[in-house]
Design a protein around this motif. Structure first.
Motif, PDB file in Angstrom:
ATOM      1  N   ASN A  97      -1.986   0.803  11.281  1.00  0.00           N
ATOM      2  CA  ASN A  97      -2.133   1.636   9.693  1.00  0.00           C
ATOM      3  C   ASN A  97      -0.855   1.721   9.172  1.00  0.00           C
ATOM      4  O   ASN A  97      -0.884   1.423   7.903  1.00  0.00           O
ATOM      5  CB  ASN A  97      -2.963   2.650   9.888  1.00  0.00           C
ATOM      6  CG  ASN A  97      -4.288   2.365  10.647  1.00  0.00           C
ATOM      7  OD1 ASN A  97      -5.033   1.430  10.352  1.00  0.00           O
ATOM      8  ND2 ASN A  97      -5.199   3.455  11.042  1.00  0.00           N
ATOM      9  N   ASN A  98       0.022   2.216   9.989  1.00  0.00           N
ATOM     10  CA  ASN A  98       1.378   2.291   9.164  1.00  0.00           C
ATOM     11  C   ASN A  98       2.038   1.235   8.770  1.00  0.00           C
ATOM     12  O   ASN A  98       2.520   1.143   7.840  1.00  0.00           O
ATOM     13  CB  ASN A  98       2.167   3.153  10.363  1.00  0.00           C
ATOM     14  CG  ASN A  98       3.428   3.758   9.579  1.00  0.00           C
ATOM     15  OD1 ASN A  98       3.630   3.754   8.468  1.00  0.00           O
ATOM     16  ND2 ASN A  98       4.483   4.155  10.578  1.00  0.00           N
ATOM     17  N   ILE A  99       1.840   0.220   9.522  1.00  0.00           N
ATOM     18  CA  ILE A  99       2.494  -1.193   8.883  1.00  0.00           C
ATOM     19  C   ILE A  99       1.780  -1.665   7.594  1.00  0.00           C
ATOM     20  O   ILE A  99       2.550  -2.202   7.040  1.00  0.00           O
ATOM     21  CB  ILE A  99       2.618  -2.160  10.250  1.00  0.00           C
ATOM     22  CG1 ILE A  99       3.375  -1.898  11.129  1.00  0.00           C
ATOM     23  CG2 ILE A  99       2.555  -3.686   9.987  1.00  0.00           C
ATOM     24  CD1 ILE A  99       3.092  -2.755  12.654  1.00  0.00           C
ATOM     25  N   LYS A 100       0.581  -1.436   7.774  1.00  0.00           N
ATOM     26  CA  LYS A 100      -0.475  -2.088   6.620  1.00  0.00           C
ATOM     27  C   LYS A 100       0.042  -1.129   5.369  1.00  0.00           C
ATOM     28  O   LYS A 100       0.251  -1.764   4.415  1.00  0.00           O
ATOM     29  CB  LYS A 100      -1.948  -2.040   6.945  1.00  0.00           C
ATOM     30  CG  LYS A 100      -2.436  -2.997   7.816  1.00  0.00           C
ATOM     31  CD  LYS A 100      -3.880  -2.468   7.946  1.00  0.00           C
ATOM     32  CE  LYS A 100      -4.339  -3.671   8.983  1.00  0.00           C
ATOM     33  NZ  LYS A 100      -5.842  -3.345   9.298  1.00  0.00           N
ATOM     34  N   GLU A 101       0.223  -0.118   5.488  1.00  0.00           N
ATOM     35  CA  GLU A 101       0.440   0.920   4.414  1.00  0.00           C
ATOM     36  C   GLU A 101       2.015   0.710   3.840  1.00  0.00           C
ATOM     37  O   GLU A 101       2.101   0.580   2.671  1.00  0.00           O
ATOM     38  CB  GLU A 101       0.664   2.484   4.867  1.00  0.00           C
ATOM     39  CG  GLU A 101      -0.839   3.254   4.827  1.00  0.00           C
ATOM     40  CD  GLU A 101      -0.615   4.486   5.576  1.00  0.00           C
ATOM     41  OE1 GLU A 101       0.254   4.919   5.831  1.00  0.00           O
ATOM     42  OE2 GLU A 101      -1.905   4.959   5.781  1.00  0.00           O
ATOM     43  N   LYS A 102       2.983   0.437   4.742  1.00  0.00           N
ATOM     44  CA  LYS A 102       4.228   0.166   4.491  1.00  0.00           C
ATOM     45  C   LYS A 102       4.379  -1.411   3.860  1.00  0.00           C
ATOM     46  O   LYS A 102       5.161  -1.507   2.933  1.00  0.00           O
ATOM     47  CB  LYS A 102       5.229   0.159   5.525  1.00  0.00           C
ATOM     48  CG  LYS A 102       5.330   1.383   6.173  1.00  0.00           C
ATOM     49  CD  LYS A 102       6.025   2.250   5.420  1.00  0.00           C
ATOM     50  CE  LYS A 102       6.256   3.649   6.017  1.00  0.00           C
ATOM     51  NZ  LYS A 102       6.886   4.529   5.077  1.00  0.00           N
ATOM     52  N   THR A 103       3.385  -2.064   4.339  1.00  0.00           N
ATOM     53  CA  THR A 103       3.468  -3.531   3.674  1.00  0.00           C
ATOM     54  C   THR A 103       2.895  -3.622   2.156  1.00  0.00           C
ATOM     55  O   THR A 103       3.520  -4.212   1.229  1.00  0.00           O
ATOM     56  CB  THR A 103       2.635  -4.486   4.493  1.00  0.00           C
ATOM     57  OG1 THR A 103       3.120  -4.504   5.808  1.00  0.00           O
ATOM     58  CG2 THR A 103       2.577  -5.989   3.911  1.00  0.00           C
ATOM     59  N   VAL A 104       1.888  -2.837   1.998  1.00  0.00           N
ATOM     60  CA  VAL A 104       1.248  -2.371   0.851  1.00  0.00           C
ATOM     61  C   VAL A 104       2.293  -1.912  -0.225  1.00  0.00           C
ATOM     62  O   VAL A 104       2.722  -2.411  -1.401  1.00  0.00           O
ATOM     63  CB  VAL A 104       0.056  -1.658   0.734  1.00  0.00           C
ATOM     64  CG1 VAL A 104      -0.043  -1.341  -0.661  1.00  0.00           C
ATOM     65  CG2 VAL A 104      -0.950  -2.619   1.307  1.00  0.00           C
ATOM     66  N   ILE A 140       8.159  -4.831  -4.696  1.00  0.00           N
ATOM     67  CA  ILE A 140       8.658  -6.173  -4.929  1.00  0.00           C
ATOM     68  C   ILE A 140       8.192  -6.581  -6.264  1.00  0.00           C
ATOM     69  O   ILE A 140       8.716  -7.296  -7.155  1.00  0.00           O
ATOM     70  CB  ILE A 140       8.328  -7.124  -3.797  1.00  0.00           C
ATOM     71  CG1 ILE A 140       9.256  -6.812  -2.597  1.00  0.00           C
ATOM     72  CG2 ILE A 140       8.588  -8.726  -4.228  1.00  0.00           C
ATOM     73  CD1 ILE A 140       8.843  -7.470  -1.245  1.00  0.00           C
ATOM     74  N   ASN A 141       7.099  -6.560  -6.310  1.00  0.00           N
ATOM     75  CA  ASN A 141       6.154  -6.948  -7.731  1.00  0.00           C
ATOM     76  C   ASN A 141       6.741  -6.173  -8.947  1.00  0.00           C
ATOM     77  O   ASN A 141       7.018  -6.675  -9.997  1.00  0.00           O
ATOM     78  CB  ASN A 141       4.785  -6.781  -7.647  1.00  0.00           C
ATOM     79  CG  ASN A 141       4.037  -7.675  -6.653  1.00  0.00           C
ATOM     80  OD1 ASN A 141       4.527  -8.925  -6.711  1.00  0.00           O
ATOM     81  ND2 ASN A 141       2.868  -7.269  -6.524  1.00  0.00           N
ATOM     82  N   ASN A 142       7.064  -4.847  -8.846  1.00  0.00           N
ATOM     83  CA  ASN A 142       7.540  -4.078  -9.844  1.00  0.00           C
ATOM     84  C   ASN A 142       9.014  -4.465  -9.967  1.00  0.00           C
ATOM     85  O   ASN A 142       9.255  -4.662 -11.266  1.00  0.00           O
ATOM     86  CB  ASN A 142       7.672  -2.320  -9.477  1.00  0.00           C
ATOM     87  CG  ASN A 142       6.301  -1.949  -9.525  1.00  0.00           C
ATOM     88  OD1 ASN A 142       5.377  -2.503 -10.213  1.00  0.00           O
ATOM     89  ND2 ASN A 142       6.160  -0.969  -8.850  1.00  0.00           N
ATOM     90  N   THR A 143       9.903  -4.846  -9.043  1.00  0.00           N
ATOM     91  CA  THR A 143      11.131  -5.261  -9.101  1.00  0.00           C
ATOM     92  C   THR A 143      11.349  -6.587  -9.970  1.00  0.00           C
ATOM     93  O   THR A 143      12.020  -6.769 -10.901  1.00  0.00           O
ATOM     94  CB  THR A 143      11.887  -5.523  -7.946  1.00  0.00           C
ATOM     95  OG1 THR A 143      12.000  -4.116  -7.331  1.00  0.00           O
ATOM     96  CG2 THR A 143      13.308  -5.960  -8.102  1.00  0.00           C
ATOM     97  N   LEU A 178       5.510  -2.135   0.029  1.00  0.00           N
ATOM     98  CA  LEU A 178       6.668  -3.027  -0.064  1.00  0.00           C
ATOM     99  C   LEU A 178       6.394  -3.981  -1.274  1.00  0.00           C
ATOM    100  O   LEU A 178       7.153  -4.387  -1.914  1.00  0.00           O
ATOM    101  CB  LEU A 178       7.088  -3.709   1.165  1.00  0.00           C
ATOM    102  CG  LEU A 178       8.250  -4.515   1.258  1.00  0.00           C
ATOM    103  CD1 LEU A 178       9.463  -3.904   0.731  1.00  0.00           C
ATOM    104  CD2 LEU A 178       8.406  -5.386   2.581  1.00  0.00           C
ATOM    105  N   LYS A 179       5.032  -4.692  -1.007  1.00  0.00           N
ATOM    106  CA  LYS A 179       4.397  -5.574  -2.032  1.00  0.00           C
ATOM    107  C   LYS A 179       4.786  -4.928  -3.538  1.00  0.00           C
ATOM    108  O   LYS A 179       5.007  -5.879  -4.562  1.00  0.00           O
ATOM    109  CB  LYS A 179       3.103  -6.056  -1.711  1.00  0.00           C
ATOM    110  CG  LYS A 179       2.587  -6.933  -2.317  1.00  0.00           C
ATOM    111  CD  LYS A 179       1.163  -7.222  -2.071  1.00  0.00           C
ATOM    112  CE  LYS A 179       0.371  -8.351  -3.030  1.00  0.00           C
ATOM    113  NZ  LYS A 179      -0.956  -8.605  -2.631  1.00  0.00           N
ATOM    114  N   GLU A 180       4.149  -3.673  -3.565  1.00  0.00           N
ATOM    115  CA  GLU A 180       4.183  -3.069  -4.997  1.00  0.00           C
ATOM    116  C   GLU A 180       5.689  -2.964  -5.211  1.00  0.00           C
ATOM    117  O   GLU A 180       5.835  -3.218  -6.687  1.00  0.00           O
ATOM    118  CB  GLU A 180       3.455  -1.877  -4.861  1.00  0.00           C
ATOM    119  CG  GLU A 180       1.785  -1.953  -4.646  1.00  0.00           C
ATOM    120  CD  GLU A 180       1.266  -0.311  -4.619  1.00  0.00           C
ATOM    121  OE1 GLU A 180       1.899   0.533  -4.468  1.00  0.00           O
ATOM    122  OE2 GLU A 180       0.222  -0.409  -4.410  1.00  0.00           O
TER     123      GLU A 180
END
Length: 139
Positions: free
Chosen positions: A65-72, A78-81, A74-76
């Motif tokens: 669950n922690n990895i999934k949250e961190k992945t989401v 990266i998209n913002n950047t 990180l994706k957000e």
């Protein structure tokens, strides 16, 4: 002289390969030691096997669950950047185009053809990358 430089290069290459082998051995030894410690801890723990399995399942679910949250997250990020970079690039392109259109000189060419002077004015619109050429005759 050529031989000494070749010898030095060869010596450095052998040293580099030796360091790589040593690093591989250290990493392998660390992994084996960690695995051995994990197995030993499970075998000699005061809890029953059922409790240990339950703890392992709970820990792995938490980690997943922690990895999934961190992945989401990180994706957000990266998209913002990426979106910010695209916006900045578009703004910079517009500003550069405006600046160059203000400062761009007109190219004037003169040629003689049948005793007439032809003036060719060539301009380039940078924002659309279209080239326009006007030809005016003076008599």
């Amino acid at each position: 002289m050529i031989f000494s430089s070749w010898f030095e290069k060869r010596k450095k290459e052998l040293q580099r390969q030796s360091k790589i082998k040593t690093a591989k051995k250290v990493i392998f030894s660390t992994a084996v030691g960690s695995l051995g410690g994990l197995v030993g801890g499970l075998l000699f723990s005061p809890k029953s096997g059922k409790e240990n399995r339950k703890d392992i399942v709970d820990s792995s679910k938490d980690i997943t669950n922690n990895i999934k949250e961190k992945t989401v997250e990180l994706k957000e990020n990266i998209n913002n950047t990426v979106n910010n970079a695209k916006d900045n690039l578009t703004d910079a392109k517009v500003k550069i185009s405006e600046y160059l259109n203000e400062k761009k000189p007109l190219k004037v060419f003169k040629s003689l053809e049948n005793s007439e002077t032809d003036v060719i004015i060539e301009t380039k619109d940078i924002s659309t990358d279209e080239e326009s050429v006007e030809k005016k005759s003076k008599k």
